[in-house]
Scaffold this active site. Sequence first.
Site: not given
Lengths: 737, 189
Positions: A693-694, A621, A623, A240
């Site tokens: 994630g960012e 850790p 993922t 996404g």
Amino acid sequence: MDFNQASEENLFDHARIVGKPHARIDGRLKVSGQAPYAYERHDVAAGQLVGYPLGATIAKGRITHMDATQALKAPGVAAVVTTLDVAPLNRAESNVARLFGGDVVEHYHQAIAVVVADTLERARGAANLIEVRYAEEDAEFDLEAALERLQNLGEPAADVGDVEAAIAKAPVTLDAVYRTSAQSHAMMEPHASIVDWSDGKAMTVWLSNQMIAWTRQALATTFDIDADAIRLESPYVGGGFGGKLWLRADTVLAALGSRAAGRPVKVALPRPLMFNNTTHRSATIQRLRIAAGEDGRITAFDHAAVSHTLPGGSGEDAVNQTRCFYAGENRRVAHHAIDLHLPESADMRAPGEASGLAALEIAMDEMAEKLDMDPVEFRILNDTQVDPEDPDKPFSQRHFVECLREGAERFGWEARNRTPGGRREGAWLIGHGMAGAYRGAPTLDSGARVRLARGRLVVETDMTDIGTGSYTIIAQTAAETMGLAMEDVEVRLGNSAYPVSSGSGGQFGAASATAGVYAACLALQKKIAAQLKVGAQLKAEELRFDQGRILGEGVDLALADVGDGDELVAEDKIHFGDFKEGLQIGTFAAHFIEVAVHAYTGETRLRRMLAVCDAGRILNPITARSQVLGGMTMAAGAALSEGLEVDRARGFFTNHDLAGYEVAVHADIPEQEVVFLETPDAASTPLKAKGVGELGICGVPAAIANAVYNATGVRVRDYPITVDRLVEGLAERAAHS
Amino acid sequence: MHPPDQLGRHRDASAACGDDHSPCTLHVNGTRHDLTLDNRTTLLDALREHLALTGAKKGCDHGQCGACTVAVNGTRINACLTLAVMHDGDEITTIEGHGTPESLDAMQQAFIDNDAFQCGYCTPGQICSATAILEEIRAGLPSHVTENLSTAIDLTDAEIRERMSGNLCRCGAYANILKAIHQVAEAHS
Ligand code: FES
Ligand code: FES
């Protein structure tokens, strides 16, 4: 459950499962090709037809004529819906351009028709038979030209102290302009939906979307129907990165096609349509001024930026992180979103920071050089533990300095090349660069439901897993809280029939959704306590849930025996309180890069990438590491190859496919290392977790740019750093050496 | 066939759309399928739409991403870039032929062991390519980065990365994919 103050010590501080490596529980389905993505769900509705979209071939104007007669006559065609057949649809809050309906074209490849047929080949063939005539209008597509005309870098969002005075009297200053390109999410799974709206009443949607509740509401607004009449499912999302936060044309066209044909219809956006039809990250032009004393302490920042948007949108705010990343008394930041009639710009992974840090962290490198300081030490010197605009507002946790030191140590920063252009191996120039990264750690209220029967727990929440590992970390959270094994927990996601969660986006998903699942599990524990048939009524807090058993004063019972075989169901949500507003809650990282640049061709090869991250408790850790690797990889593309090229006469992105828009491929990516500091943040969530994630994409482009400079002595301030931007400088340097 | 008229336009909508069908037999994962297909149907759509084998993914439909990689008569191919009717009689192996969730093959298991995917959309194509490149290397087929054409090809990182570069992964799992492939290669040697 209300989260109104920082967590005390709790079970997650002594966890068996949370924070430990666990392979993805959805892995077996994914590696065997059995995970059902949106377009593949042959089983969910009988009699599916295929819709093929047609995109506008002008950027701005009106459609004066559309003729679908031939298309309607083509074999297999069940329906054609053109934009002239439909009154302009309502615009949901999250959409800037109207998705369909009416004669107005707001951007290139805006959807203007859908052809529904029994097969893709027939729908596509018939779509080519639609005749369209336009009245094109003049519009502006050139950010540089618009900026020159406006001579305006925006009204300040913050203006603290006296920036001009500080710059005027500083012994060391920088004033430079940086450019980032427009970028595309380019997730591997195209936007796709199957919609059954055959009767024009209840609507069922199987789609690929990050935000179930938002998109359901957007659909309700768009079609002016009751949200309760809409059901959405998005259990697997093939990437996404912000591109699937919103309702997009695939769903709208499938819905209109379904209503027209009286059958379920599926639509996938053809890849060459995606780049101009859907959203992208805007390009930016940024001017940065920094002032410092001889001692290296920064006294002023002035960061102004422009980006582009369709009228009514917000563009890419590249200056926000500059408000509190580094110390300094005087500070001004301003962002100006300029109206252009390019396709719709919107959020992409780390919206704002990804572009802003790409500039700021080159500027920091340039300042360190002017000061003759180690760029690591320069950043350490200018660390702050409070919001520099509001010194009463501390960071809840900030271990940026530890990231820098740990990274320098692991990378071997001491042994770096210290003279730009000074280290050579054959035809290759070797360089080292680093950068800092900062990204906020927001949380959103998030709900879940848990069902316990015969010792097995089912978790239901409309949270999505877009590759982030939601399935796995949610199972870990539930197993930990209920004292179950991972195998005893089943996780069901991405369905509007389940409680509303945070959804996936803005780096808030993992932290928020796991907190919501924890809240639901505590609600279940309360129910269990109330049911226990022991002498005195025990409170849930007096019970322990361990290895499938419930233990407490006079209680030792298998969870499998609770409820007499009936299912016990509990639901709750986490609600994050205002106390967080008194804190800056963020994530930090230091990135270190080694590159080799070919002395004659300017080809840049990455050799090593290292990230050290401070991002709260890491829930898994495995993922989390993959999330950061993914960010670093996307950043490698942003630094070296990705850029949407604008046709400035006709107003569209010319490289609108995966051949022309160059994301990083396997051969571009070297050895990558990710280190997480142990930094649980009690102010963030009950699990003391934050997103990563960012963070992984932040700062990396600048670290690469700085390494390229260190290798070559040629400073490139425009991304992507392609050979054409390097060769001239390389030739000049070669001529002078 | 309906020839175009003199203006280069087609006579009717049916001809304009090239709506012709042909019989075609595909042997997929060991099972024979007799199909009648629109000549425009790609091998990928034959698998995904006609046989409901949706393991092979459609990322671009233009040969640009590798998500649709399958093996045809033992050679990997972008299934979106070839028409199904060109494969009459061919043996096709898709991800479904590698293993099931209950019984994974070594490469599928290695992908899980090394977290060599995130969203999973590129993954079947990666696994089909990964399996094929080990064969290609064993068979001595050189790549752009092969140093020495007269000796056996070393299974270096560079060799794997080069050969896997037709399979895009926007989630950026390349580092872990590399490890997964090494895991399988080492188990075999
Ligand atoms: S779908 Fe075939 S290469 Fe992309
Ligand atoms: S795992 Fe998402 S694209 Fe590769």
